[in-house]
Scaffold this motif. Structure first.
Motif, mmCIF file in Angstrom:
data_model
loop_
_atom_site.group_PDB
_atom_site.id
_atom_site.type_symbol
_atom_site.label_atom_id
_atom_site.label_comp_id
_atom_site.label_asym_id
_atom_site.label_seq_id
_atom_site.Cartn_x
_atom_site.Cartn_y
_atom_site.Cartn_z
ATOM 1 N N GLN A 393 0.385 -6.562 -8.109
ATOM 2 C CA GLN A 393 0.162 -5.113 -8.098
ATOM 3 C C GLN A 393 -0.363 -4.611 -9.432
ATOM 4 O O GLN A 393 -1.215 -3.732 -9.481
ATOM 5 N N ILE A 394 0.158 -5.171 -10.541
ATOM 6 C CA ILE A 394 -0.336 -4.739 -11.859
ATOM 7 C C ILE A 394 -1.813 -5.100 -11.995
ATOM 8 O O ILE A 394 -2.627 -4.302 -12.462
ATOM 9 N N LEU A 395 -2.168 -6.284 -11.550
ATOM 10 C CA LEU A 395 -3.568 -6.697 -11.658
ATOM 11 C C LEU A 395 -4.456 -5.815 -10.784
ATOM 12 O O LEU A 395 -5.567 -5.454 -11.185
ATOM 13 N N THR A 396 -3.954 -5.455 -9.602
ATOM 14 C CA THR A 396 -4.716 -4.552 -8.729
ATOM 15 C C THR A 396 -4.927 -3.208 -9.406
ATOM 16 O O THR A 396 -6.019 -2.647 -9.374
ATOM 17 N N ARG A 397 -3.872 -2.715 -10.033
ATOM 18 C CA ARG A 397 -3.997 -1.406 -10.688
ATOM 19 C C ARG A 397 -5.017 -1.444 -11.813
ATOM 20 O O ARG A 397 -5.806 -0.516 -11.979
ATOM 21 N N ARG B 84 -7.255 -11.032 -1.857
ATOM 22 C CA ARG B 84 -8.690 -11.068 -2.116
ATOM 23 C C ARG B 84 -9.086 -12.098 -3.160
ATOM 24 O O ARG B 84 -10.220 -12.588 -3.173
ATOM 25 N N THR B 98 -11.046 -3.876 -5.234
ATOM 26 C CA THR B 98 -9.631 -3.604 -4.934
ATOM 27 C C THR B 98 -9.475 -2.762 -3.670
ATOM 28 O O THR B 98 -10.371 -1.990 -3.308
ATOM 29 N N GLU B 99 -8.305 -2.889 -3.081
ATOM 30 C CA GLU B 99 -8.042 -2.114 -1.865
ATOM 31 C C GLU B 99 -7.994 -0.616 -2.155
ATOM 32 O O GLU B 99 -8.223 0.204 -1.261
ATOM 33 N N ILE B 100 -7.713 -0.271 -3.381
ATOM 34 C CA ILE B 100 -7.666 1.160 -3.722
ATOM 35 C C ILE B 100 -9.061 1.769 -3.578
ATOM 36 O O ILE B 100 -9.256 2.796 -2.920
ATOM 37 N N ASP B 124 3.248 -2.145 -0.887
ATOM 38 C CA ASP B 124 3.255 -1.006 -1.810
ATOM 39 C C ASP B 124 2.647 0.207 -1.126
ATOM 40 O O ASP B 124 2.082 0.107 -0.041
ATOM 41 N N PHE B 140 -5.487 7.616 -9.001
ATOM 42 C CA PHE B 140 -4.590 6.999 -8.024
ATOM 43 C C PHE B 140 -3.255 6.723 -8.680
ATOM 44 O O PHE B 140 -3.149 6.644 -9.910
ATOM 45 N N MET B 142 0.338 4.252 -7.810
ATOM 46 C CA MET B 142 0.785 3.190 -6.917
ATOM 47 C C MET B 142 2.263 2.939 -7.150
ATOM 48 O O MET B 142 2.693 2.838 -8.302
ATOM 49 N N ASP B 144 4.656 0.350 -7.280
ATOM 50 C CA ASP B 144 4.677 -1.110 -7.263
ATOM 51 C C ASP B 144 5.970 -1.654 -7.866
ATOM 52 O O ASP B 144 6.055 -2.792 -8.264
#
Lengths: 406, 294
Positions: A393-397, B84, B98-100, B124, B140, B142, B144
């Protein structure tokens, strides 16, 4: 003793080696830098075994003074890189520190315990009290563990403190510096010639860092995120080897000066500012690099302004600290962030802190709101001090944040 | 399979190219795929397997069979979602987003006026603000840190109530007095649900209470970024009617109706990013140059 690495820490070491041998294969200066990083704690241990005075030190302002006495400081920050989950478990189970305690404090205390068990030659700790209540707890624990712990008070410069009150703070801090010197050397008398030389060295190194940061604007990806973070960390403690660290900066200036401006990289880069501590989860730096982010501004070690070489060196040390962004109130650091935004054309801020640090989380929220209102977006990252891979999740953010800015 | 015209916001139809593109959204619980070709939109869904590449390959095979498109005719694939990172498609040009960003872009193409998105996935939840002129993310946030406010939380509760995840949402709609579930933590909420069951509270009222507790968590995220209409609800939990009701109630704003199950919003966004990437030779460059050198 040589450093005993947990599997997580071994992974971080591999990360550094990869950055040295593969990512920065073109840069002899960065390769030298990573050699300093890798050898720092082991070489300090060896120096301690050889009779040199070596201390754990987590107080950035004190480094020139420590070097002026011939001692070698080993920064707390390096404990994160060599620390793993085992250290945290020791703090939570053996020392009964609450799980919510700052991960930096837990990792350091646990690591000291492990190192003591393994016969470490470094048994003295210099920290600062008042600044952080969890660390005050850790000092007491370490005293009971048999370490020689000394803590100096911090001087907090509230906004608007000027004139006579300011001078009182300077004098108070000068006294603190002398007391620390007494713990370190047995006397309050400071070798001023030696301290002056260290201040001169520090000014030289800060000028070199400023040159590097300016040159990087033409080559935003030449030094990758992990490399630049360690370059700046080194400005505090020189990895125990001032001459070698100086060589790193000199040779990096030379490397960067010889390069043609890289227009493609300049177009591709998303200029970012990093505020807060150094992340120990190195995957975060990779994520920034891979997404096209370039950490071109930093607000951690002060390097924008020189020490005054024309006054008493002890007073110079005190005044430098009180006039820098580390003086206490977060507004000083905010000013530096604003200067950096203008200088590099920053598109966003990375606000980084350690899990469990309530002080840091409040500051990050204040910065977030302030800069959001000025149109500068930020991302608030909370990492752990002990090593380990960052969560998905951190990497996604991080990636989403940089996508948002691109 | 549907015509683009029936699904995509008419304002944005003209931006589609003739390129055949694929978006694959590999979430923690389900993989979703969208293929755009010849004016048609194809979808596929499958539970996420152990190996993300296998899940992606399965989705791609299904999309190709449905559409009768040859693999070599795919101009570009964009992968998104939790899985991904490891995706690879050999000779087909591909990248990850990213999915965001993908949920934002997908929702934008379903409703060009959208400004706010709530995306609740298996692991999440996110609140996203979108630029209605570009579909890009403006801001955004999140969640998490824990499973509260996520599909995983609902799944856990459904199990405790001997319901499927689908039944949980439907059950909540028949509640007459939603239970007060105070805990936002999955571990503590589990104890609370057991306690409510012991007191004889109906499954419907417990389900409704759980949805409201989850929605409160999401509302806090939305409040951080500020709710601006239109609002789209996307992600794996978006087809749960109990959650839709709870969110509308707590946010005080209706969720926009769109013409595609918004569980596919991320995959659609990915397919749209693939369209943009297929038509750009410099897709990796940002339109930005550093300002100063001194």
């Amino acid at each position: 003793m040589s450093t005993i690495l947990t599997s997580e820490a071994q992974e971080q070491l591999n990360h550094i080696r990869h950055s040295r041998d593969v990512v920065h294969a073109y840069s002899p200066a960065i390769q030298k830098l990573f050699n300093l990083v890798i050898d720092y704690v082991d070489d300090a241990e060896k120096a301690g075994q050889g009779g040199k005075k070596v201390i754990w030190a987590g107080v950035p302002w004190a480094m020139p003074l420590i070097y002026s006495t011939g001692a070698i400081p080993v920064a707390f920050s390096e404990l994160g890189r060599i620390s793993g989950q085992e250290a945290i478990t020791i703090s939570e189970d053996h020392y009964q520190m609450p799980a919510e305690t700052c991960s930096m404090v837990k990792a350091t205390a646990g690591e000291w315990y492990l190192r003591k068990q393994a016969g470490s030659s470094i048994t003295r700790i210099f920290g600062s009290s008042s600044a952080c209540e969890p660390y005050n707890l850790a000092w007491e624990v370490m005293k009971k563990e048999g370490f020689d712990v000394y803590t100096s008070d911090v001087v907090y410069r509230a906004p608007g403190v000027e004139g006579g009150r300011y001078e009182e703070l300077v004098q108070y801090f000068v006294d603190e510096i002398r007391e620390f010197n007494e713990w370190l050397t047995g006397t309050r008398e400071i070798d001023k010639d030696s301290l002056h030389l260290e201040i001169t060295r520090k000014n030289y190194l800060m000028r070199r860092i400023r040159e590097i940061m300016d040159l990087r604007l033409n080559h935003p990806f030449y030094v990758k995120s992990l490399g630049i973070m360690y370059l700046l960390n080194g400005l505090t403690h020189y990895f125990g080897k001032p001459e070698e660290y100086t060589e790193v900066l000199d040779s990096l200036v030379e490397e960067l000066s010889l390069l043609e401006a890289n227009e493609a990289d300049r177009r591709r880069a998303i200029p970012l500012i990093w505020t807060g501590g150094s992340g120990q989860e190195f995957g975060i730096y990779d994520a920034i690099d891979n997404a096209g982010g370039a950490l071109l501004g930093f607000v951690s070690s002060p390097y924008a302004k020189d020490y005054n070489e024309d006054i008493d060196p002890v007073e110079s040390l005190a005044r430098f600290q009180l006039e820098s962004q580390m003086a206490g109130a977060s507004i000083y650091r905010r000013h530096v962030i604003e200067q950096q935004i203008d200088k590099i054309g920053a598109r966003g801020l990375i606000l980084y802190g350690y899990l469990g640090c309530s002080f840091g989380s409040v500051t990050r929220e204040m910065y977030r709101e302030y800069f959001h209102n000025k149109g500068i977006p930020s991302i608030n990252l909370e990492g752990t001090f002990q090593v380990g891979p960052p969560s998905g999740q951190i990497l996604t953010r991080i990636r989403a944040f940089i996508e948002m800015l691109s | 399979m549907s015509d683009w015209k029936e699904i995509i916001d008419p304002e944005l139809l003209s931006t589609f190219t003739g390129d055949v593109t694929v978006g694959l959204d590999l979430g923690s619980r389900t993989g979703k795929g969208v293929l755009l070709a010849g004016g048609k939109l194809y979808t596929a869904i499958t539970p996420t397997g152990v190996y993300m590449q296998e899940t992606a390959d399965k989705l791609l095979d299904r999309l190709l069979k449905q559409s009768k498109v040859a693999r070599e005719d795919i101009a570009y694939i964009v992968g998104t979602g939790y899985g991904r990172v490891a995706l690879s498609f050999g000779e087909i040009r591909h990248k990850i987003v990213t999915e965001i960003s993908c949920h934002a872009m997908g929702s934008h193409y379903l409703n060009a006026k959208v400004r706010s998105i709530v995306d609740i996935g298996g692991q999440d939840s996110k609140a996203i603000r979108v630029d209605p002129t570009t579909g890009k993310v403006i801001e955004f946030i999140m969640n998490d840190k824990c499973a509260a406010g996520t599909g995983r939380f609902l799944e856990k509760v459904a199990h405790l109530l001997d319901l499927t995840l689908e039944q949980l949402g439907a059950e909540a709609l028949s509640a007459d007095a939603p239970a007060d579930v105070s805990s936002q933590c999955v571990v503590f909420a589990e104890s609370e649900v057991i306690s409510l069951k012991a007191k004889g509270v109906s499954a419907a009222n417990i389900a409704a209470g759980i949805h409201l507790a989850t929605a409160r968590r999401v509302r806090n995220l939305v409040n951080r970024i500020g709710l601006e209409p239109d609002l789209v609800f996307s992600g794996g939990v978006s087809n749960n009617p109990g959650m839709t009701k709870a969110l509308e109630e707590l946010l005080g704003h209706p969720i926009s109706k769109v013409k595609l199950d918004t569980i596919y919003a991320g995959a659609l966004g990915a397919a749209i990013f693939a369209q943009k990437a297929a038509s750009r030779s410099d897709s990796d460059l940002n339109d930005f140059a550093l300002l100063n050198t001194k």
